[in-house]
Design an enzyme around this catalytic site. Structure first.
Site, PDB file in Angstrom:
ATOM      1  N   THR A 196      11.544  -8.514   6.482  1.00 16.65           N
ATOM      2  CA  THR A 196      10.558  -8.981   5.376  1.00 16.65           C
ATOM      3  C   THR A 196       9.855  -7.927   5.076  1.00 16.65           C
ATOM      4  O   THR A 196       9.502  -7.022   5.442  1.00 16.65           O
ATOM      5  CB  THR A 196       9.727 -10.180   6.056  1.00 16.65           C
ATOM      6  N   HIS A 197       9.136  -8.260   3.367  1.00 14.83           N
ATOM      7  CA  HIS A 197       7.897  -7.449   3.012  1.00 14.83           C
ATOM      8  C   HIS A 197       7.221  -8.365   2.384  1.00 14.83           C
ATOM      9  O   HIS A 197       7.195  -9.157   1.456  1.00 14.83           O
ATOM     10  CB  HIS A 197       8.426  -6.667   1.543  1.00 14.83           C
ATOM     11  N   ASP A 204       8.503  -4.978   7.458  1.00 17.63           N
ATOM     12  CA  ASP A 204       8.792  -3.634   7.331  1.00 17.63           C
ATOM     13  C   ASP A 204       7.372  -3.119   6.516  1.00 17.63           C
ATOM     14  O   ASP A 204       7.216  -2.775   5.313  1.00 17.63           O
ATOM     15  CB  ASP A 204       9.872  -3.421   6.109  1.00 17.63           C
ATOM     16  N   LYS A 223       5.132  -0.573   7.186  1.00 18.06           N
ATOM     17  CA  LYS A 223       5.004   0.570   7.107  1.00 18.06           C
ATOM     18  C   LYS A 223       3.744   1.108   7.215  1.00 18.06           C
ATOM     19  O   LYS A 223       2.936   1.853   6.513  1.00 18.06           O
ATOM     20  CB  LYS A 223       5.693   1.489   5.607  1.00 18.06           C
ATOM     21  N   ASP A 267      -2.011   4.186   8.828  1.00 20.02           N
ATOM     22  CA  ASP A 267      -3.595   4.524   8.711  1.00 20.02           C
ATOM     23  C   ASP A 267      -4.025   5.035   9.959  1.00 20.02           C
ATOM     24  O   ASP A 267      -2.971   5.176  11.002  1.00 20.02           O
ATOM     25  CB  ASP A 267      -4.464   3.560   8.315  1.00 20.02           C
ATOM     26  N   THR A 303      -7.924   1.341  11.727  1.00 14.82           N
ATOM     27  CA  THR A 303      -7.684   0.590  10.620  1.00 14.82           C
ATOM     28  C   THR A 303      -6.278  -0.236  10.840  1.00 14.82           C
ATOM     29  O   THR A 303      -6.133  -1.442  10.364  1.00 14.82           O
ATOM     30  CB  THR A 303      -7.481   1.552   9.320  1.00 14.82           C
ATOM     31  N   SER A 363      15.917   6.706   3.913  1.00 18.55           N
ATOM     32  CA  SER A 363      17.502   6.696   3.084  1.00 18.55           C
ATOM     33  C   SER A 363      17.048   7.557   1.652  1.00 18.55           C
ATOM     34  O   SER A 363      18.126   7.513   1.140  1.00 18.55           O
ATOM     35  CB  SER A 363      17.853   5.394   2.756  1.00 18.55           C
ATOM     36  N   GLN A 367      17.169   5.576  -4.374  1.00 19.71           N
ATOM     37  CA  GLN A 367      17.708   4.772  -3.028  1.00 19.71           C
ATOM     38  C   GLN A 367      19.371   5.503  -2.993  1.00 19.71           C
ATOM     39  O   GLN A 367      19.911   5.755  -4.121  1.00 19.71           O
ATOM     40  CB  GLN A 367      17.886   3.340  -3.077  1.00 19.71           C
ATOM     41  N   TYR A 417      22.964   5.264  -0.857  1.00 22.08           N
ATOM     42  CA  TYR A 417      23.822   4.124   0.198  1.00 22.08           C
ATOM     43  C   TYR A 417      24.822   4.845   0.946  1.00 22.08           C
ATOM     44  O   TYR A 417      25.695   5.871   0.273  1.00 22.08           O
ATOM     45  CB  TYR A 417      24.271   2.923  -0.771  1.00 22.08           C
ATOM     46  N   ARG A 467      19.972  -5.563  -1.009  1.00 22.78           N
ATOM     47  CA  ARG A 467      20.744  -6.012  -2.294  1.00 22.78           C
ATOM     48  C   ARG A 467      22.394  -6.263  -2.199  1.00 22.78           C
ATOM     49  O   ARG A 467      22.621  -7.172  -2.862  1.00 22.78           O
ATOM     50  CB  ARG A 467      20.446  -4.988  -3.331  1.00 22.78           C
TER      51      ARG A 467
HETATM   52  N1  5IU Z   1      14.101   0.801   3.412  1.00 17.59           N
HETATM   53  C1  5IU Z   1      15.047   1.803   2.966  1.00 17.59           C
HETATM   54  N2  5IU Z   1      15.139   3.043   3.237  1.00 17.59           N
HETATM   55  C2  5IU Z   1      14.391   3.685   4.315  1.00 17.59           C
HETATM   56  C3  5IU Z   1      13.432   2.461   4.644  1.00 17.59           C
HETATM   57  C4  5IU Z   1      13.222   1.283   4.523  1.00 17.59           C
HETATM   58  O1  5IU Z   1      15.800   1.350   2.027  1.00 17.59           O
HETATM   59  O2  5IU Z   1      14.573   4.581   4.634  1.00 17.59           O
HETATM   60  I1  5IU Z   1      12.071   3.077   6.291  1.00 17.59           I
HETATM   61  C5  5IU Z   1      14.083  -0.460   2.966  1.00 17.59           C
HETATM   62  C6  5IU Z   1      13.737  -0.770   1.611  1.00 17.59           C
HETATM   63  C7  5IU Z   1      14.349  -2.048   1.299  1.00 17.59           C
HETATM   64  C8  5IU Z   1      15.524  -2.161   2.169  1.00 17.59           C
HETATM   65  O3  5IU Z   1      13.525  -3.060   1.725  1.00 17.59           O
HETATM   66  O4  5IU Z   1      15.228  -1.267   3.161  1.00 17.59           O
HETATM   67  C9  5IU Z   1      16.828  -1.504   1.697  1.00 17.59           C
HETATM   68  O5  5IU Z   1      17.193  -2.544   0.547  1.00 17.59           O
HETATM   69  P1  5IU Z   1      18.457  -2.059  -0.412  1.00 17.59           P
HETATM   70  O6  5IU Z   1      19.800  -2.455   0.607  1.00 17.59           O
HETATM   71  O7  5IU Z   1      18.349  -3.432  -1.209  1.00 17.59           O
HETATM   72  O8  5IU Z   1      18.431  -0.924  -1.189  1.00 17.59           O
END
Ligand code: 5IU
Length: 258
Positions: A61-62, A91, A93, A96, A100, A151, A210, A212, A231
């Site tokens: 999740t985000h 996720d 990330k 800090d 915090t 990535s 990004q 792949y 995606r």
């Molecule tokens: N994500 C990345 N690359 C990374 C990291 C996290 O893509 O190095 I750390 C996250 C961002 C997104 C998901 O939430 O992984 C990849 O989504 P897509 O498959 O839609 O690109």
């Protein structure tokens, strides 16, 4: 050439409770597919989780992109996770100082420590960041995923930084579930779960950096354990059957390396 142990064998090597749980789950459910559900509406996320829950080991999740976030969203997501037997990983990330991140993890609107089985952490602040998580992690039996590599194009998480992240994980193996990485490096050992985002069958990248690879390439050639697909699955017309395809390719890549 890397020699790979099975997830079942690695259950006994893992020292973080969430890593133990995940290795067991992957071994019994026969899936090393994680799905990144980057959707912004509660109902869409829950519907997708229900549709693909039977195929996945983790749902990523985000939570800060969910427009109508509320406690009911978490309650429902947890019940879907229990029904289909997958873990939830936020996720976030965190990056800090320890004091915090402790607040960010345990407080605020999202109360992440109450529901996430795993959270992502950048180690850029140094190893003491991990001390900020210890109390929260213990309460839930959760684990940290340290970002060893990314990535995205031009990522600065490379080389000596990556080595230092591996060292940070090894020094804190009680708290650390694994690494987010693009390849297995010898130093990572067998007690951590290695998860790789940036996976899609039919695309080389997007217009925001990004990049792949295929499930087969990262699991078989690069030796990581879990693929994270966003995606490629949630934007497909038929997420369930697409999830089955990713699951099959990544599981057979895993079996073929044993
Ligand atoms: N994500 C990345 N690359 C990374 C990291 C996290 O893509 O190095 I750390 C996250 C961002 C997104 C998901 O939430 O992984 C990849 O989504 P897509 O498959 O839609 O690109």
């Amino acid at each position: 050439k890397l020699v790979h142990k099975s997830f079942g064998e690695r259950v006994t090597l893992a020292t973080n409770p969430a890593a133990v749980k995940l290795f067991k789950l992957m071994e019994s459910k026969k899936t090393n597919l994680a799905v990144a559900v980057d959707l912004v509406n509660k109902s869409e996320i829950l519907a997708l989780a229900e549709a693909i829950g039977s195929e996945i080991c983790c749902l990523k999740t985000h939570v800060d992109i969910v427009q109508d976030f509320d406690q009911d969203f978490i309650t429902q997501l947890q019940s879907i996770a229990a029904k289909h037997n997958f873990i939830i990983f936020e996720d976030r990330k965190f990056a800090d100082i320890g004091n915090t991140v402790k607040y960010q993890y345990e407080n605020g609107v999202y109360n992440i420590s109450k529901w996430a089985d795993a959270v992502t952490v950048h180690g850029v602040a140094g190893p003491a960041i991990i001390d900020g998580f210890r109390d929260g992690l213990k309460q839930k039996g959760a684990g940290l995923l340290i970002l060893a590599q990314m990535s995205s194009k031009g990522s600065l998480c490379v080389g000596e930084y990556t080595n230092q992240m591996i060292e940070m994980g090894k020094q804190n193996a009680d708290a650390v579930l694994g690494f987010i990485c693009q390849e297995k490096l010898e130093a990572m050992g067998d007690n951590f779960v290695l998860m790789t985002p940036g996976i899609q069958f039919n695309s080389k990248g997007d217009n925001m950096g990004q990049q792949y690879n295929t499930p087969d390439y990262v699991i078989k050639e690069k030796g990581t354990d879990v693929i994270i697909v966003g995606r490629g699955i949630y934007q497909s017309n038929d997420p369930k059957s697409e999830a089955i395809k990713y699951r099959q390719q990544s599981w057979s890549a895993y079996e073929s390396r044993l």
